[in-house]
Design an enzyme around this catalytic site. Structure first.
Site, PDB file in Angstrom:
ATOM      1  N   ARG A  90     -10.139 -11.841   0.758  1.00  0.00           N
ATOM      2  CA  ARG A  90     -10.988 -12.852   0.118  1.00  0.00           C
ATOM      3  C   ARG A  90     -10.355 -14.238   0.189  1.00  0.00           C
ATOM      4  O   ARG A  90     -11.052 -15.248   0.138  1.00  0.00           O
ATOM      5  CB  ARG A  90     -11.271 -12.440  -1.326  1.00  0.00           C
ATOM      6  CG  ARG A  90     -10.088 -12.430  -2.270  1.00  0.00           C
ATOM      7  CD  ARG A  90     -10.282 -11.539  -3.464  1.00  0.00           C
ATOM      8  NE  ARG A  90     -10.293 -10.133  -3.083  1.00  0.00           N
ATOM      9  CZ  ARG A  90     -10.377  -9.127  -3.959  1.00  0.00           C
ATOM     10  NH1 ARG A  90     -10.469  -9.387  -5.254  1.00  0.00           N
ATOM     11  NH2 ARG A  90     -10.367  -7.885  -3.553  1.00  0.00           N
ATOM     12  N   LYS A  99       0.830  -1.197   0.000  1.00  0.00           N
ATOM     13  CA  LYS A  99       0.000   0.000   0.000  1.00  0.00           C
ATOM     14  C   LYS A  99       0.869   1.254   0.000  1.00  0.00           C
ATOM     15  O   LYS A  99       2.064   1.217   0.303  1.00  0.00           O
ATOM     16  CB  LYS A  99      -0.902   0.000   1.237  1.00  0.00           C
ATOM     17  CG  LYS A  99      -1.929  -1.124   1.258  1.00  0.00           C
ATOM     18  CD  LYS A  99      -2.757  -1.091   2.532  1.00  0.00           C
ATOM     19  CE  LYS A  99      -3.740  -2.249   2.582  1.00  0.00           C
ATOM     20  NZ  LYS A  99      -4.802  -2.141   1.570  1.00  0.00           N
TER      21      LYS A  99
END
Length: 495
Positions: free
Chosen positions: A349, A275
């Site tokens: 996920r 990030k």
């Protein structure tokens, strides 16, 4: 802490009473007070010194004309606009005013806060929930002064309603507020304090308190079960992963079990798909889904609905090391489906995939997964709406009804055949964890749908709603505890 009575005893010092706009002549306790004060309340209303506008609070001093030392008059606005959420905001304002004035004991004229469409039972629930939410303070690590913090200690409710019914509503409202506050606290905790092990320890305390079944899968257990997706995310970490399972049996003869699956990434660097400098700040909150599930389980433990629940929380951090998983890796999930990793920052996920499969192994017949999953849902829906997807319209309607009841709105996003084809477009594996930026929230949901398979399922993406930068009367900035109440109400009402 809570008492119920039909009338004042003459020993009370602090009274709280509600006043709708255009309530003429004055009624109930307000009328009695006006009589005692020889029409002074009516005169103050005419002069505009007492406001009945929603959220306005006027403090009145009887000055020896009654046994009361002070009266808080809460403006309720128009009676036709009065309802649960408005009541919670007004009650929260009153709670903050009491705390500001350092008043810890009060009497509330509960009946004055009701209308034809808003019952005494609803008012009691709203007050108790607002009391917990408005009193909440972030558990920080600052040096504290020696002065003890004030808290509301004793409240007496004036009402002609059945005391048992009022007490039951107060109990449920308190449970909802405290469960939400638990979720808030977990979300706000720094990741060096709230590791996966600490999250498992919190679950263990819930198990002890409420008699939940408890299972904590260690890394070796996950290896034996073939949880390759969960283990891949943990590969770079020095902290051991935990697959946390809590089971509640409220209906021993029931054949259906609700699976609540919450993403528990205690810190997310993004892995090798790292990030940005600004984007990485705040990633301690990436376990907001786990917090919501644990908050919901606390409410369930208190209210004891006649339903069966299995809560599954996959917890680890997602960090970088020489051992960390990388883009282009192919991993094997617990379900046996292979996954090509194109984005290590799409790790949520992956852990949810194995957790959903494990929930089904524990007998879950219906699945609700909840996660701070994608920035894409924030772009699509902003910070006030949770994104939702489903493979079962009937189940979705039940979750939507619970979210509406708790004022935690959700909005359904579609999953089309084209979306399913995209997550199956990998040339190297059965699925790709991130086939592109377009419709990213939908791509994440389409990926998870492959692990729900035929089980009725709803996915809730709380990336925009798990935290807030806006303080309100119902809580500070930081973790919101969103969906803890919605999940609990959904379980309570599940059909």
């Amino acid at each position: 802490m809570f008492h119920i009575t039909e009338s004042l005893t003459g020993k009370e010092e602090t009274l709280i009473v509600g006043l709708f706009r255009k309530t003429q002549p004055l009624q109930g306790t307000m009328a009695e007070l006006d009589d005692r004060l020889e029409g002074h309340v009516t005169a103050l209303l005419k002069d505009g010194d007492i406001s009945a506008d929603s959220g306005k609070v006027t403090k009145l001093f009887p000055l020896g004309r009654t046994s009361l030392k002070r009266v808080y008059i809460a403006g309720l606005g128009k009676e036709k606009e009065w309802g649960f959420e408005r009541a919670k905001e007004v009650f929260a304002t009153l709670v903050k005013r009491l705390l500001s004035d350092k008043k810890t004991i009060a009497v509330i004229d509960l009946d004055s806060f009701t209308s034809d469409d808003f019952s005494k039972i609803e008012a009691a629930h709203a007050f108790a929930e607002a009391l917990e939410l408005a009193s909440y303070k972030i558990k920080d690590y600052k040096h504290k002064s020696n002065e003890p913090e004030k808290a509301v200690e004793e409240l007496t409710f004036l009402s002609k309603e059945d005391p048992a019914e009022i007490k039951a509503a107060l109990f449920v409202g308190t449970a909802h507020g405290r469960g939400t506050n638990t979720a808030r606290t977990l979300v706000n905790m720094p990741s060096n304090v709230l590791t996966a092990s600490e999250l498992a320890e919190h679950a263990g305390k819930l198990s002890e308190r409420y008699g939940f079944g408890l299972e904590i899968l260690e890394k070796e257990d996950m290896q034996k079960l073939g949880m390759g997706a969960m283990l891949a995310v943990n590969k770079g970490s020095s902290e051991p992963p935990k697959m946390i399972v809590l089971t509640y049996r409220g209906d021993e003869s029931g054949s259906e079990t609700i699976g609540l699956v919450g993403k528990g990434i205690t810190f997310d660097t993004g892995g090798y798909s790292i990030k940005t400098k600004s984007g990485i700040v705040g990633m301690k909150t990436d376990m907001g889904g786990a917090a919501a599930v644990l908050g919901a389980m606390e409410i369930i433990g208190e209210t004891k609905p006649e339903k069966n629940v299995v809560a599954v929380i996959p917890s680890t951090d997602n960090v970088i090391s020489a051992e960390a998983f990388r883009p282009d890796d192919v991993i094997i999930s617990m379900s046996g489906k292979t996954i090509e990793v194109l984005n290590t920052d799409a790790e949520g996920r992956l852990v949810l995939a194995d957790a959903m499969t494990y929930a089904k192994h524990h007998g879950a017949t219906h699945l609700i997964d909840i996660a701070t999953l994608t920035g894409g849902v924030v772009v699509a829906l902003g910070n006030d709406m949770t994104g939702a997807t489903t493979n079962d319209a009937g189940l979705y309607r039940q979750v939507e009804a619970a979210s509406a009841e708790c004022n935690e709105p959700i909005w359904q996003l579609p999953i089309t055949e084209k979306d399913t084809k995209k997550v199956k477009s990998s040339k190297m594996a059965d699925l790709s964890n991130s086939p592109g930026r377009e419709g990213h929230a939908i791509m994440a949901a389409a990926f998870l749908k492959e692990f729900a398979e035929e089980t009725p399922w709803v996915h809730l993406d709380i990336a925009g709603t798990a935290t807030t930068a806006r303080e309100s009367v119902l809580g500070p900035t930081g973790g919101t505890g969103v969906m803890a109440r919605t999940l609990a109400v959904f379980v309570e009402n599940f059909e």
